[in-house]
Design a protein around this motif. Structure first.
Motif, PDB file in Angstrom:
ATOM      1  N   GLU A 159       0.821  -1.324  -0.624  1.00 61.15           N
ATOM      2  CA  GLU A 159      -0.641   0.214  -0.239  1.00 61.15           C
ATOM      3  C   GLU A 159       0.837   0.906   0.110  1.00 61.15           C
ATOM      4  O   GLU A 159       0.806   2.334  -0.075  1.00 61.15           O
ATOM      5  N   ALA A 160       2.491   1.228  -0.572  1.00 64.99           N
ATOM      6  CA  ALA A 160       2.860   2.602   0.239  1.00 64.99           C
ATOM      7  C   ALA A 160       3.675   2.147  -1.855  1.00 64.99           C
ATOM      8  O   ALA A 160       4.080   1.438  -2.260  1.00 64.99           O
ATOM      9  N   VAL A 161       4.314   4.029  -2.146  1.00 68.63           N
ATOM     10  CA  VAL A 161       4.515   3.418  -2.936  1.00 68.63           C
ATOM     11  C   VAL A 161       5.836   3.964  -3.051  1.00 68.63           C
ATOM     12  O   VAL A 161       6.099   5.500  -2.658  1.00 68.63           O
ATOM     13  N   PHE A 162       7.794   4.214  -3.575  1.00 73.76           N
ATOM     14  CA  PHE A 162       8.446   4.221  -3.512  1.00 73.76           C
ATOM     15  C   PHE A 162       8.856   4.958  -5.081  1.00 73.76           C
ATOM     16  O   PHE A 162       9.979   4.424  -5.849  1.00 73.76           O
ATOM     17  N   TYR A 163       8.700   6.423  -4.885  1.00 73.47           N
ATOM     18  CA  TYR A 163       8.775   6.695  -6.457  1.00 73.47           C
ATOM     19  C   TYR A 163      11.097   7.261  -6.726  1.00 73.47           C
ATOM     20  O   TYR A 163      11.034   7.452  -5.678  1.00 73.47           O
ATOM     21  N   THR A 164      11.511   7.125  -7.297  1.00 72.83           N
ATOM     22  CA  THR A 164      12.962   7.626  -7.845  1.00 72.83           C
ATOM     23  C   THR A 164      12.894   8.171  -9.130  1.00 72.83           C
ATOM     24  O   THR A 164      12.826   7.844 -10.153  1.00 72.83           O
ATOM     25  N   SER A 165      13.809   9.438  -8.509  1.00 69.27           N
ATOM     26  CA  SER A 165      14.044  10.776 -10.111  1.00 69.27           C
ATOM     27  C   SER A 165      15.364   9.825 -10.468  1.00 69.27           C
ATOM     28  O   SER A 165      16.106   8.881  -9.355  1.00 69.27           O
ATOM     29  N   GLY A 166      15.585   9.847 -11.744  1.00 71.01           N
ATOM     30  CA  GLY A 166      16.618   9.900 -12.241  1.00 71.01           C
ATOM     31  C   GLY A 166      17.842  10.635 -11.814  1.00 71.01           C
ATOM     32  O   GLY A 166      19.158  10.608 -12.149  1.00 71.01           O
ATOM     33  N   ARG A 167      17.393  11.586 -10.835  1.00 73.43           N
ATOM     34  CA  ARG A 167      19.433  12.118 -10.101  1.00 73.43           C
ATOM     35  C   ARG A 167      19.686  11.532  -9.498  1.00 73.43           C
ATOM     36  O   ARG A 167      20.676  11.416  -8.861  1.00 73.43           O
ATOM     37  N   THR A 168      19.072  10.491  -8.668  1.00 71.79           N
ATOM     38  CA  THR A 168      19.198  10.671  -7.320  1.00 71.79           C
ATOM     39  C   THR A 168      20.684   9.213  -7.883  1.00 71.79           C
ATOM     40  O   THR A 168      20.959   8.249  -8.895  1.00 71.79           O
ATOM     41  N   SER A 169      21.906   9.363  -7.008  1.00 69.55           N
ATOM     42  CA  SER A 169      23.175   9.052  -7.036  1.00 69.55           C
ATOM     43  C   SER A 169      22.924   7.177  -6.728  1.00 69.55           C
ATOM     44  O   SER A 169      21.641   6.633  -6.462  1.00 69.55           O
ATOM     45  N   ASN A 170      24.192   6.260  -6.723  1.00 71.42           N
ATOM     46  CA  ASN A 170      23.878   4.918  -7.108  1.00 71.42           C
ATOM     47  C   ASN A 170      23.473   4.590  -5.331  1.00 71.42           C
ATOM     48  O   ASN A 170      23.445   3.419  -5.304  1.00 71.42           O
ATOM     49  N   GLU A 171      24.766   5.100  -4.896  1.00 77.79           N
ATOM     50  CA  GLU A 171      24.776   4.651  -3.624  1.00 77.79           C
ATOM     51  C   GLU A 171      23.496   5.043  -3.075  1.00 77.79           C
ATOM     52  O   GLU A 171      22.997   4.116  -2.110  1.00 77.79           O
ATOM     53  N   ALA A 172      22.768   6.204  -3.083  1.00 78.21           N
ATOM     54  CA  ALA A 172      21.598   5.870  -2.319  1.00 78.21           C
ATOM     55  C   ALA A 172      20.790   5.658  -3.174  1.00 78.21           C
ATOM     56  O   ALA A 172      19.521   5.040  -2.688  1.00 78.21           O
ATOM     57  N   ALA A 173      20.423   4.954  -4.691  1.00 82.16           N
ATOM     58  CA  ALA A 173      19.715   4.308  -5.132  1.00 82.16           C
ATOM     59  C   ALA A 173      19.449   2.998  -4.920  1.00 82.16           C
ATOM     60  O   ALA A 173      18.773   2.300  -4.283  1.00 82.16           O
ATOM     61  N   PHE A 174      20.841   2.682  -4.423  1.00 86.67           N
ATOM     62  CA  PHE A 174      21.132   1.540  -3.898  1.00 86.67           C
ATOM     63  C   PHE A 174      20.356   0.912  -2.475  1.00 86.67           C
ATOM     64  O   PHE A 174      19.481   0.208  -2.249  1.00 86.67           O
ATOM     65  N   LEU A 175      20.471   2.561  -1.923  1.00 86.70           N
ATOM     66  CA  LEU A 175      20.070   2.017   0.024  1.00 86.70           C
ATOM     67  C   LEU A 175      18.489   2.229  -0.240  1.00 86.70           C
ATOM     68  O   LEU A 175      17.924   1.190   0.330  1.00 86.70           O
ATOM     69  N   PHE A 176      18.213   2.699  -1.079  1.00 90.52           N
ATOM     70  CA  PHE A 176      16.460   2.933  -1.282  1.00 90.52           C
ATOM     71  C   PHE A 176      16.105   1.766  -1.884  1.00 90.52           C
ATOM     72  O   PHE A 176      14.652   1.763  -1.040  1.00 90.52           O
ATOM     73  N   GLN A 177      16.382   1.123  -2.151  1.00 92.96           N
ATOM     74  CA  GLN A 177      15.577  -0.151  -3.324  1.00 92.96           C
ATOM     75  C   GLN A 177      15.924  -1.481  -1.761  1.00 92.96           C
ATOM     76  O   GLN A 177      15.159  -2.188  -1.352  1.00 92.96           O
ATOM     77  N   LEU A 178      16.665  -1.307  -1.487  1.00 92.16           N
ATOM     78  CA  LEU A 178      17.490  -2.075  -0.340  1.00 92.16           C
ATOM     79  C   LEU A 178      15.818  -1.580   1.100  1.00 92.16           C
ATOM     80  O   LEU A 178      15.440  -2.657   1.722  1.00 92.16           O
ATOM     81  N   PHE A 179      16.952  -1.032   1.763  1.00 98.30           N
ATOM     82  CA  PHE A 179      15.197  -0.150   2.386  1.00 98.30           C
ATOM     83  C   PHE A 179      14.310  -0.683   2.181  1.00 98.30           C
ATOM     84  O   PHE A 179      13.004  -1.862   3.154  1.00 98.30           O
ATOM     85  N   VAL A 180      13.759  -0.289   0.885  1.00 99.03           N
ATOM     86  CA  VAL A 180      12.273  -0.970   0.322  1.00 99.03           C
ATOM     87  C   VAL A 180      12.114  -2.065   0.590  1.00 99.03           C
ATOM     88  O   VAL A 180      10.422  -2.387   0.892  1.00 99.03           O
ATOM     89  N   ARG A 181      12.559  -2.811  -0.170  1.00 93.53           N
ATOM     90  CA  ARG A 181      12.648  -4.280   0.038  1.00 93.53           C
ATOM     91  C   ARG A 181      12.712  -4.800   1.161  1.00 93.53           C
ATOM     92  O   ARG A 181      11.773  -6.056   1.042  1.00 93.53           O
ATOM     93  N   GLU A 182      13.314  -4.366   1.762  1.00 98.45           N
ATOM     94  CA  GLU A 182      13.203  -5.049   3.210  1.00 98.45           C
ATOM     95  C   GLU A 182      12.016  -5.014   3.781  1.00 98.45           C
ATOM     96  O   GLU A 182      11.453  -5.400   5.076  1.00 98.45           O
TER      97      GLU A 182
END
Length: 762
Positions: A159-182
């Protein structure tokens, strides 16, 4: 009655129209760039900042994803729009709590995107409580607790949506998807869903890798470069330097576009005095194609290659491909009458281009949104691949596919796992490395996220950067959907339209930008990005942050994860915030090609990711070979008295960010509400040059979508076609009008009628 456009652009409703520009840089561009930088940053700060853009010891431009030369870089390694992007991020203007106290959200919602962006950098986190009318200051701790409260209250993580812009760094993007999947969901839509998703879908099926196969050096070595559905002068200006270099080495260039574009007509390179004064004619052949006719064009080219003596690289086809016979049968059946109707081109021009293709040993095909945002976009890009496979032009130096990405790390975000349909192998690697079981069910992309919010299936919307409301299709539907959320959260550097369209509660979490110095407990940090050609390199900001309370994107994700997941999470979030090298060590063990990541990232200029089709002529597809495909030829059909509209950017714009109200290349000044129409079409519709009309979308659902008050500009576009700027025209793009397979909004093929109106606004 027509509704009034947002206020804040004093002359938005009365643009001036002059002669189109005839260069993609030149002295006017240089002067305008320097003036913008001075106004935003001041003289000394401008010099200190701009000389670090795209340098090996500097920061990656927050604009487009065009690569830098691995060896030689100019002192001023940026374009006009890149300088504007840097100036707006490094601006001295500030949006403080006092600003929000003086501007209710209802007032901000009436302002234009241009006005909002000009206010400057956001300095503190702010919160809009339920029933409130103003954002108010909030501590970081309280902000994270609000998000945690809402996420924990959900019946399901989905029931939550986590959107990402293309300017996010590799490090931030990896952490973001890791958090969302956890947390427990794959609801990770991103801006790729709205742009190059069609490219990824087509390339993964046909070549096995959803990225381009060429390097910058390949472009320089090409015999022929086809630029289809792309306006480099506006969207990727530094690409023009690469085309100029290729041209001087003997390459020929074909431009396939419904509109003539100044940059491909004559490029005035600001890096040299000769380039500024004389310029270079880039395009050898301009094909003014009808919108959506590209599949038919490439299909006919494939027929002509098949019919030519020696046209097919038979050894490559025999050794490396699958599905040739079915494809060849479809290509040989290509019909000239249908092709000419679909493309609006002359047969002689199509044959002339085919002769250029047959004469080329090394061919690169570049494309962007003009190919990806149609119902038949994936089939069109498959047809592009068919052509290159016929010629053996994949895995050959100086040849290959070149989808030109937009945002500066949109490709890297996808590489890091920002994807609603992750590969099982990626999830397996995450599980092995971090010791939790990632969700396997596919999540929502952008279009499905909007539907979920609209229908009450999603209740929290979290955006890591971007301007979701302005970027998405069907503006009224999107805004209504977002307003149904219980909580909306935006990690941002500046104000944009999305901050004014909120759920019951809303947060704005201000973050460091590319230009900002990033110092954590472990010392000064850097991040990495991946460009449009698979090169990964470091980015180091050099300016003091806009506010001492700003957090970096990795820090925001790490603290949010701790607040939401609690002590039960085994992931070392504190360590990741303290030292980004620890993030890169984990990426190295999860993402192929990033082995020994920290050492590679320390190299000046970075490193190139492996690409099996390019490097080995190995194709990791379902068949183990490069796949020819065959699909029925499609193109938009338009009823009499209607036009086919494509949405596009002005020159003073990057994606949804508006830098100014001029479009120098097209002769538009002081406003954005213009529609470009062929003079003959406008004459048949009774619309003189300079008259005003409402744009009314027509689609099969029967819903009237209206964009009011556009000035009609007679312009040499393809017959039966029209063009206007987005996001103003996103209101006309139906949410359910999407590309087959990729589900990308079909923003380049919108059937409209023009209803004449007066210039007066209600």
């Amino acid at each position: 009655m027509a509704t009034k456009p947002p206020v804040g652009d004093p002359v938005q409703d009365a643009p001036e129209i002059g002669p189109p520009g005839h260069s993609a840089a030149g002295l006017p561009g240089v002067a305008h760039t320097l003036r913008t930088a001075r106004e935003q940053m001041g003289v000394a700060r401008s010099v200190r900042t701009l000389l670090k853009v795209n340098q090996k010891d500097g920061f990656d431009c927050p604009g487009c994803a065009w690569p830098e030369d691995a060896e030689k870089r100019h002192l001023a390694e940026f374009c006009e729009n890149g300088a504007k992007a840097v100036a707006e991020e490094a601006t001295l203007r500030r949006v403080t709590p006092e600003f929000f106290a003086g501007h209710p959200v209802s007032e901000l919602a009436e302002r234009s995107g241009y006005w909002l962006g000009q206010q400057g950098r956001i300095t503190e986190p702010v919160y809009l409580p339920e029933g409130g009318d103003r954002y108010e200051p909030v501590s970081w701790e309280r902000a994270f607790s609000i998000v945690a409260e809402e996420l924990r209250a959900l019946e399901s993580p989905d029931e939550a949506v986590f959107y990402t812009s293309g300017r996010t760094s590799n490090e931030a993007a990896f952490l973001f998807q890791l958090f969302v999947r956890e947390f427990g969901t794959n609801n990770l839509p991103d801006c790729s869903n709205m742009c190059h998703e069609s490219s990824g879908s087509a390339l993964t099926e046909t070549l096995g890798v959803g990225k381009g196969s060429v390097s910058l050096e390949d472009l320089h070595r090409a015999d022929l470069i086809v630029v289809a559905g792309q306006n480099p002068g506006t969207n990727h200006p530094r690409m023009l330097s690469a085309l100029e270099k290729a041209k001087k080495a003997g390459a020929r260039i074909i431009s396939v576009n419904p509109l003539p574009e100044a940059g491909l007509e004559r490029f005035r390179n600001p890096q040299t005095a000769r380039g500024l004064l004389r310029g270079t004619e880039l395009a050898d052949l301009f094909l003014r194609i009808r919108i959506g006719g590209d599949q038919a064009l490439f299909r006919m080219w494939n027929r002509l290659v098949l019919e030519a003596d020696g046209g097919v690289d038979e050894e490559f086809v025999r050794t490396h491909t699958h599905g040739f016979e079915e494809f060849a049968a479809a290509a040989r059946a290509a019909d000239w009458a249908e092709t000419l109707t679909a493309t609006g081109l002359e047969r002689a021009d199509i044959e002339r281009a085919a002769a250029m293709l047959l004469a080329s040993e090394r061919t690169v095909v570049c494309w962007a949104m003009g190919l990806t945002q149609h119902k038949h976009a994936v089939a069109t890009i498959r047809e592009v691949v068919n052509l290159l496979l016929l010629r053996g032009a994949v895995g050959r130096p100086g040849a290959g596919v070149c989808p030109v990405r937009g945002h500066s790390n949109v490709q890297g975000d996808r590489t890091m796992g920002i994807f609603e349909r992750p590969a099982p192998a990626f999830l397996d690697a995450l599980e092995k490395e971090f010791g939790f079981t990632p969700p396997r069910e596919h999540g929502y992309d952008v279009v499905r996220s909007i539907r979920a919010l609209r229908d009450g299936d999603a209740k929290v919307f979290f955006a890591m950067g971007g301007n979701f409301v302005a970027a998405s299709p069907d503006t009224a539907v999107t805004e209504d959907a977002v307003r149904r959320a219980r909580l909306t959260v935006h990690v941002s550097t500046k104000l944009n339209r999305s901050h004014t369209v909120t759920g019951r509660r809303a947060l704005i979490l201000p973050t460091l930008g590319r230009t900002d110095r990033d110092v954590q407990a472990g010392g000064r940090q850097f991040v990495t990005v991946e460009d449009s050609m698979g090169m990964v390199h470091a980015s180091r900001g050099n300016l003091p942050p806009a506010s001492p309370v700003l957090l970096s994107e990795p820090a925001i994700v790490a603290r949010l994860a701790r607040a939401v997941l609690g002590p039960g999470s085994r992931t070392p979030w504190e360590e990741f915030e303290r030292d980004y090298g620890a993030i890169r060590d984990r990426i190295a063990r999860v993402v192929p090609g990033f082995e020994d990541f920290n050492a590679k990232a320390a190299r000046p200029g970075g490193f190139t990711l492996p690409h099996a089709p390019r490097d080995e002529r190995r194709f990791p597809t379902a068949t183990g070979r490069a796949n020819f495909t065959a699909a029925p030829v499609e193109y938009p059909r338009v009823p009499p008295g209607r036009l086919l509209l494509q949405t596009l950017r002005s020159h003073d714009q990057y994606n949804t960010t508006i830098y100014g109200l001029d479009d120098r290349y097209r002769g538009v000044r002081g406003g954005r509400r213009v529609v470009l129409v062929h003079p003959a079409d406008a004459g048949e519709l009774g619309l003189p040059d300079g008259s005003y009309a409402d744009l009314v979308g027509e689609w099969k659902d029967g819903v009237e979508r209206r964009a009011p008050g556009f000035r009609v500009v007679h312009y040499p576009t393809a017959r039966g076609c029209a063009a206007a700027y987005y996001p103003e025209t996103n209101v006309l793009v139906p949410l359910d009008s999407t590309a087959d397979t990729s589900n990308t909004p079909a923003s380049k093929s919108v059937v409209i009628r023009l209803e004449r109106c007066g210039p007066e606004r209600d």
